[in-house]
Enzyme design. Sequence first.
Site, PDB file in Angstrom:
ATOM      1  N   ALA A   1     -53.030  49.157 -57.916  1.00 40.20           N
ATOM      2  CA  ALA A   1     -52.578  48.777 -59.158  1.00 40.20           C
ATOM      3  C   ALA A   1     -51.273  49.690 -60.220  1.00 40.20           C
ATOM      4  O   ALA A   1     -51.090  51.235 -59.956  1.00 40.20           O
ATOM      5  CB  ALA A   1     -53.598  50.408 -60.701  1.00 40.20           C
ATOM      6  N   SER A   2     -50.274  49.119 -60.415  1.00 40.77           N
ATOM      7  CA  SER A   2     -49.052  49.648 -60.685  1.00 40.77           C
ATOM      8  C   SER A   2     -49.686  50.607 -61.877  1.00 40.77           C
ATOM      9  O   SER A   2     -50.331  50.647 -62.461  1.00 40.77           O
ATOM     10  CB  SER A   2     -48.216  48.443 -60.530  1.00 40.77           C
ATOM     11  OG  SER A   2     -47.644  47.624 -60.040  1.00 40.77           O
ATOM     12  N   GLN A   3     -48.318  51.625 -61.860  1.00 40.17           N
ATOM     13  CA  GLN A   3     -47.853  52.439 -62.856  1.00 40.17           C
ATOM     14  C   GLN A   3     -47.848  51.878 -64.201  1.00 40.17           C
ATOM     15  O   GLN A   3     -47.232  50.981 -64.418  1.00 40.17           O
ATOM     16  CB  GLN A   3     -46.078  52.844 -62.403  1.00 40.17           C
ATOM     17  CG  GLN A   3     -46.091  54.770 -63.339  1.00 40.17           C
ATOM     18  CD  GLN A   3     -44.937  55.123 -62.473  1.00 40.17           C
ATOM     19  OE1 GLN A   3     -45.010  55.799 -61.669  1.00 40.17           O
ATOM     20  NE2 GLN A   3     -44.409  55.779 -63.772  1.00 40.17           N
TER      21      GLN A   3
END
Length: 407
Positions: free
Chosen positions: A76-78
């Site tokens: 899950a991207s920042q």
Amino acid sequence: MNTIPGTAPEDLRNRLVDAILQEDVSGLRDAGVETAMRTVARHAFLPDTAVEEAYANKSVTIKENPDDDALPLSCASQPDVVHFMLVQLAVREGDNIFEIGAGTGYNAALLKHLTGKSGQVTTCDIDPDVTAYTRRMLDTNGYEDVRVVTRDGALGASRFSPYDRMIATVGMWDLPDAWWDQLAVGGRLVVPLRWRGLSRAVAFQREEKVMRSDSVKMCGFLPVIGQDGEQNDYIDDDRLVRLYWDEDQSIALALLRDVLTRPKSVAWTDVTVGPVESFDGVWLRLSATERTTCRITAKPAAMKAGLHRPASPALSPALVEADSLAYLALERTAEDPEGEPRFRLGAVGYGAAGADLAERICAQIHAWNPARTAEPVVTAYSADTPDSDLANGAVIDRPSVRLVIAY
């Protein structure tokens, strides 16, 4: 699901968005994106993660890589990167959107919120375990109308095209032909693009024959599976210093095997930065002016053994020509030892042409200094475009595109 006693997820979510806007790393704002991130529950797409972790400004791994030395297979991207890339995408109500890299499904849910009931979102991933997770999370959270397909994202999904917006949440080294075919003229593509050892979220506007950027922001993403155009290897016998370069560059590694044992040249400028000031724009400048720009990394043991410290040992820009190398360096200035530290920028060269290469890096430091936030224009052309039809700038050839980087 773990929670913080007495703290509602909604409060944590709003605090996260507040922090992203306050830090304002990218300088990009959009009220619609802000509302979407305050509305869509990130923790609901990370049911095995503590709520406080879900609302920390960091990436979360959802599928590890069985290879201990490799990057995770899916994350899950920042959140701050999610925010500015969605602002770059400029989604409109009713848009038809294609996402490469399904992840948790959270980004697809944000896209669906932005495009509204009249819009369409299709997200894809090559890994069936990832798409199964994505489908489950989207269904659980009320986004059954988001399409999830298992396929190589480089192929797009022509069945649902043309797309008004396309976004990749994996690092790309090339822009596949299928994307050109499936993105409508006037549409937008946002992609974490890799060139010359760096990675940037580039927002392209699709024109009739080219894609032209209007936003280039720092980012880091897991690389897409199947694009292996970046080469790397150690340049010392102790395997402490590694060089990364693109396959279109003429770098003969055998000529560099003992380069770090050769005479050293150090060149300093009068350009300084503070402890939290970014100097990454120097790398961008080099990529737009020097065809030999690449990346160098050095382990701590390399400095202990006498290597002059690169500006950022984990990743610094370098220039290579034949049997010579130079890289960006910094050192603390002697001025005002009681005040906030300042660091001057320069370069260190090794080999016969090391001094010249170091001076060329310093020239780009000086070019960067008066316009530190200036962004290059990245123009993408089809791979068969003749040189005469290219804009002025540094040309980088890929299998599917010719990129021109220019200021």
